[in-house]
Scaffold this motif. Structure first.
Motif, mmCIF file in Angstrom:
data_model
loop_
_atom_site.group_PDB
_atom_site.id
_atom_site.type_symbol
_atom_site.label_atom_id
_atom_site.label_comp_id
_atom_site.label_asym_id
_atom_site.label_seq_id
_atom_site.Cartn_x
_atom_site.Cartn_y
_atom_site.Cartn_z
ATOM 1 N N PRO A 59 -20.883 3.130 8.010
ATOM 2 C CA PRO A 59 -20.114 2.017 7.443
ATOM 3 C C PRO A 59 -18.634 2.349 7.452
ATOM 4 C CG PRO A 59 -22.020 2.527 6.098
ATOM 5 C CD PRO A 59 -21.920 3.599 7.086
ATOM 6 N N THR B 85 -15.330 2.732 5.828
ATOM 7 C CA THR B 85 -14.836 2.990 4.475
ATOM 8 C C THR B 85 -13.400 3.470 4.582
ATOM 9 O OG1 THR B 85 -15.570 5.278 4.491
ATOM 10 C CG2 THR B 85 -17.164 3.640 3.716
ATOM 11 N N ASP C 161 -17.131 -0.694 17.365
ATOM 12 C CA ASP C 161 -17.261 -1.352 16.060
ATOM 13 C C ASP C 161 -18.308 -2.483 16.208
ATOM 14 O OD1 ASP C 161 -15.196 0.208 14.883
ATOM 15 O OD2 ASP C 161 -13.726 -1.035 15.948
ATOM 16 N N THR D 84 -21.176 -5.283 13.773
ATOM 17 C CA THR D 84 -21.468 -5.910 12.472
ATOM 18 C C THR D 84 -22.958 -6.192 12.422
ATOM 19 O OG1 THR D 84 -19.295 -6.957 12.478
ATOM 20 C CG2 THR D 84 -20.933 -7.828 10.925
ATOM 21 N N THR D 85 -23.561 -5.778 11.356
ATOM 22 C CA THR D 85 -25.005 -5.971 11.214
ATOM 23 C C THR D 85 -25.316 -7.444 10.927
ATOM 24 O OG1 THR D 85 -24.940 -5.510 8.859
ATOM 25 C CG2 THR D 85 -25.251 -3.631 10.338
ATOM 26 N N ASP E 112 -26.601 -8.660 8.422
ATOM 27 C CA ASP E 112 -26.278 -9.032 7.051
ATOM 28 C C ASP E 112 -24.772 -8.973 6.805
ATOM 29 O OD1 ASP E 112 -25.992 -6.336 7.266
ATOM 30 O OD2 ASP E 112 -27.203 -5.823 5.500
ATOM 31 N N GLY E 113 -23.980 -8.798 7.922
ATOM 32 C CA GLY E 113 -22.524 -8.850 7.791
ATOM 33 C C GLY E 113 -21.863 -7.531 7.441
ATOM 34 N N LYS E 114 -22.556 -6.431 7.504
ATOM 35 C CA LYS E 114 -21.964 -5.111 7.167
ATOM 36 C C LYS E 114 -21.301 -4.540 8.423
ATOM 37 C CE LYS E 114 -23.097 -0.944 4.656
ATOM 38 N NZ LYS E 114 -24.177 -0.161 4.006
ATOM 39 N N LYS E 115 -20.051 -4.071 8.257
ATOM 40 C CA LYS E 115 -19.289 -3.525 9.383
ATOM 41 C C LYS E 115 -19.566 -2.020 9.539
ATOM 42 C CE LYS E 115 -15.512 -6.854 9.225
ATOM 43 N NZ LYS E 115 -14.064 -7.048 9.114
ATOM 44 N N LEU E 116 -19.882 -1.698 10.801
ATOM 45 C CA LEU E 116 -20.132 -0.281 11.144
ATOM 46 C C LEU E 116 -19.171 0.171 12.254
ATOM 47 C CD1 LEU E 116 -24.045 -0.326 11.310
ATOM 48 C CD2 LEU E 116 -22.616 0.334 9.354
#
Length: 635
Positions: free
Chosen positions: A77, A79, A94, A96-97, A99-103
Motif C-alpha cells: 500500500p 503510505t 502503481d 488500484t485494487t 476496492d479502490g486501495k492504491k498499491l
C-alpha cells in the motif's frame, strides 16, 4: 667439556645470593609471552565475530532480495514511508485494487533501503546498496566502496573495514546479476553473472569491544596471578635446593681436604717417579725419531749415500746409490768399497782414502772429488763425491755422497767445443776485416802515387790514416785473448807511432808523451776514439811544427767510475784565432765533433793557450755502438 661447563654454571648460580632472579625473570617472560598470545587470539576472535555478523546480515539481505526479484517485485500500500519509486520504469508500477486501495511496486533495492532504515532504528545496523553505475543518485558509492567494487570486478569475494577502535565494522560483498534481475537492469547492459554493484553492511562493534576489553582485563589479572604464584613456588623450591646443596658442598669440601692431606706424600713420590720415567721416555723417543728421520732422509735423497767403516767395508747403501751403481743394498753390504771402483783406479782411491783418514775432514772440506765408478753391468761412468767422517763407541766411520756427472761432463765438452769453434771464427773475422782494410790502404797508396796535386794526395793520405786507425782495432782484437776488448794503451801507442811514420816526423824533433793506464775498452768505443785521435794527432803533426820547429805531442787518458777524460795537446804554433770547433770548414775538426757528440755521447773542449789542447770527456754508459755519422760534416 660442555657437561662440565653446565655443572659449573649451576654451582655458581646456587652459590650466588641473587639466585631468586632467575625464576622471577623466567616466569615473567613466560607470563608475558602467554598474555601476548591470548590477547592476539582475543583480537582475532573479536574480528571474526564482527565478520560473521556482517556476512550473516548480507546473506539475509541477499536472500530477501532474491525472493523479491523472483516474484518480479512486491506491491505494498502507498503510505507516507512507501511512496511510489520514480526509478522503477515499468508500466504496472502503481495499481488500484477493486476496492479502490492504491498499491505501489517495491523492487529489491527499494526494499533494501526500507529494511536498512528499520534495522538502523532498532539495532544501529545499516545497509547501503551501491554501484559504480547507479540508477538512483542516493546509491552512489563512497571512495572506499568504489575501491571495493573495482576489486570485486577483479575477482575479490568480500571486503572489510574497521573504523575506530570502538567504532563500526563495515562488511561489503558483491551483488551479481541473476535472471530475475534482468527485468530492470538489462537496459544498463548487464548480463547474468556480472557484478552490478554491492551491499555494505555497517555493524556497530561497541558490544564486541566491550566484550574484548573485559576479556583482556581478565587475561591480565589471570596472568599476573600465575606469574606471582609460580614465581613464589619456584623460589621456595630453589631456596630449599640451595640449602641442601650448600650442606653437601661443605661436607664434600671437608672430605676432599682430608683426602688431599693423606695423598700429598704419595703425589710427590709419584711426581718424582713420573718425571724420571718421562725423561727416559723422551730421550728414547728423541733418539728413535731422530733415527727414523735420518733413515727416511737418507733413503729419499736422489744422490747416492754410501757409508763404510775404517776398513772400507760398506755398512749403508741408500736407494740413490742403488740407482747409481745398479746394485741392491743387500748385494754390497759388508763388501769392500773397491767393487764400485774400476780396478785400474783402486790404488788411486786407496791413496785418497788413507790421506782423508790421516788429515781428517779439513783435507776434503768444501771439496768434491771426481772419480770413475763401476756399475754392476761393468760400465764405467764419472761421478763426484764429498766425504765426511763420524765417530761412535764402535769406531770411526765414513760417509760419501756421490752424484752421477755423465750428463754434466757431456754438456761441458759440448760447450768447450762450441766455444773453441766460435773463438776461431771470430778471430778469422777480425783477421779478414784487417786484411781487407790493408788492401784498401794499399790501393790508396797506389792511387796517391799517381796524383800530382799535393792537396789531393794529402786527402788520400788522411783517408788512408783513418782506415789504418780502424784496421788497427781489428788487428789488436785478433791478437787479444778476450776478442771483445783491446788494450787501449797499446792501441794508442801503435796508432801514434804509425802516424809519426806516415808524416815523416822524427821523434827526436817532436817528442811523443803517452800517459795511459791499463784499460780495456770495447770495439765500438775503440774505433770512435781511434778516429778522433787520428784526426787530432794528424793536425798536430801537419801544422804545429812547421819550418823545423821542435816540441812535444802528448796524450793523457784517465778513467774514474766509467767516466773517461782524454787530453791531446801539443806546444806548437797553435790554431789561428779564427778557427773554432764548430765555425770552421775543415773536415777533420767537424769529424771530431760529430764522433764525440753523436757516437761517444760526450763533449769536446778546445784550449789555445800555450799551443793547442783538446779535452774530450765521455761516459761508457752513455756512449752507444753505431757507425760514424757524417751528417753534420761539410765537404
Amino acid at each position: 667439556m660442555a657437561k662440565d661447563d653446565s655443572r659449573g654454571m649451576c654451582r655458581d648460580y646456587l652459590q650466588s645470593h641473587c639466585y631468586w632472579v632467575l625464576p622471577v625473570v623466567f616466569w615473567a617472560l613466560v607470563s608475558l609471552a602467554s598474555l601476548k598470545w591470548h590477547l592476539y587470539l582475543l583480537e582475532e576472535e573479536a574480528f571474526n565475530m564482527a565478520l560473521e555478523s556482517g556476512r550473516s546480515m548480507f546473506k539475509m539481505i541477499e536472500t530477501t532480495r532474491l525472493w523479491n526479484s523472483s516474484h518480479g517485485g512486491v506491491y505494498v500500500p502507498v503510505t507516507e514511508t512507501s511512496q511510489p519509486n520514480p526509478y522503477i520504469d515499468v508500466p504496472e508500477r502503481d495499481i488500484t485494487t477493486v476496492d479502490g486501495k492504491k498499491l505501489t511496486l517495491v523492487n529489491p533495492a527499494f526494499m533494501t533501503r526500507q529494511i536498512s532504515e528499520m534495522a538502523k532504528s532498532i539495532n544501529s545496523v545499516e545497509f547501503h546498496i551501491t554501484s559504480l553505475n547507479p540508477i538512483r543518485p542516493g546509491n552512489i558509492a563512497s571512495p572506499w566502496e568504489a575501491a571495493a567494487l573495482k576489486r570485486f570486478e577483479k575477482g575479490s569475494a568480500e571486503e572489510v573495514r574497521l573504523q575506530g577502535p570502538e567504532g563500526t565494522f563495515i562488511y561489503m560483498a558483491p551483488l551479481k546479476v541473476k535472471t530475475s534481475c534482468l527485468k530492470c537492469h538489462a537496459k544498463q547492459g548487464y548480463k547474468e553473472g556480472d557484478v552490478r554493484g554491492g551491499i555494505s553492511v555497517t555493524v556497530p562493534v561497541s558490544s564486541i569491544a566491550k566484550y574484548t576489553v573485559n576479556q583482556r582485563n581478565n587475561f591480565i589479572v589471570l596472568h599476573i596471578f600465575i606469574f606471582i604464584s609460580m614465581s613464589l613456588t619456584m623460589l621456595f623450591f630453589t631456596k630449599r635446593l640451595r640449602r641442601q646443596w650448600l650442606a653437601l658442598k661443605e661436607a664434600k669440601d671437608t672430605q676432599e681436604t682430608v683426602v688431599e692431606e693423606r695423598t700429598a706424600e704419595l703425589k710427590e713420590t709419584n711426581v718424582r717417579l713420573t718425571e724420571e720415567i718421562d725423561e727416559r721416555k723422551a730421550a728414547e723417543e728423541v733418539i728413535t725419531e731422530s733415527e727414523m728421520k735420518f733413515r727416511s732422509l737418507i733413503q729419499s735423497v736422489m744422490d747416492g749415500i754410501i757409508s763404510t767403516d775404517s776398513q772400507g767395508i760398506i755398512i749403508a747403501f741408500n736407494r740413490g746409490a742403488e740407482s747409481l751403481f745398479g746394485y741392491t743394498a743387500g748385494e754390497v753390504i759388508n763388501k769392500p768399497i773397491s767393487i764400485l771402483i774400476p780396478e785400474c783406479l783402486n790404488e788411486a782411491y786407496l791413496r785418497a782414502f788413507k790421506a782423508f783418514q790421516l788429515l781428517g775432514e779439513s783435507y776434503m772440506s768444501g771439496k768434491r772429488v771426481e772419480f770413475e765408478g763401476l756399475r754392476k753391468d761393468g760400465t764405467e761412468f764419472p761421478f763426484d763425491i764429498s766425504l765426511a767422517s763420524w765417530k761412535t763407541k764402535s769406531g770411526t766411520f765414513y760417509t760419501g755422497i756421490a752424484r752421477d756427472i755423465t750428463a754434466h761432463k757431456k754438456m761441458e765438452n759440448q760447450i768447450n767445443a762450441s766455444l773453441r769453434e766460435k773463438v776461431i771464427l771470430i778471430r778469422e773475422i777480425h783477421h779478414r776485416v784487417k786484411n781487407n782494410m790493408q788492401i784498401i790502404i794499399s790501393l790508396l797508396n797506389i792511387q796517391s802515387g799517381l796524383i800530382k796535386d799535393p792537396a789531393d794526395a794529402e786527402m788520400f793520405n788522411e783517408t788512408k790514416n783513418r782506415i789504418l786507425a780502424m784496421s788497427l782495432v781489428h788487428e789488436r782484437l785478433h791478437q787479444s785473448e778476450t776478442l771483445a776488448n783491446i788494450d787501449f794503451a797499446d792501441y794508442v801507442g801503435k796508432l801514434a807511432r804509425g802516424l809519426f811514420r806516415s808524416y815523416g816526423v822524427n821523434t827526436s824533433r817532436v817528442a811523443l808523451k803517452v800517459d795511459i793506464p791499463t784499460l780495456s775498452i770495447g770495439v765500438d768505443m775503440a774505433v770512435s776514439c781511434g778516429l778522433v785521435l787520428n784526426e787530432l794527432l794528424s793536425n798536430s803533426l801537419k801544422h804545429a811544427f812547421k819550418d823545423g820547429r821542435s816540441g812535444e805531442i802528448g796524450i793523457t787518458v784517465s778513467c774514474h767510475g766509467g767516466e773517461y777524460d782524454i787530453d791531446i795537446w801539443d806546444d806548437g804554433v797553435g790554431l789561428p784565432e779564427s778557427v773554432g770547433l764548430r765555425d770552421n770548414e775543415t773536415l777533420g775538426l767537424q769529424l771530431v765533433v760529430s764522433i764525440v757528440e753523436n757516437q761517444l755521447r760526450g763533449t769536446v773542449a778546445l784550449n789555445k793557450e800555450k799551443g793547442t789542447r783538446f779535452k774530450i770527456t765521455f761516459s761508457e754508459a752513455r756512449s752507444k755502438s753505431s757507425e760514424v755519422s757524417f751528417d753534420d760534416v761539410k765537404e
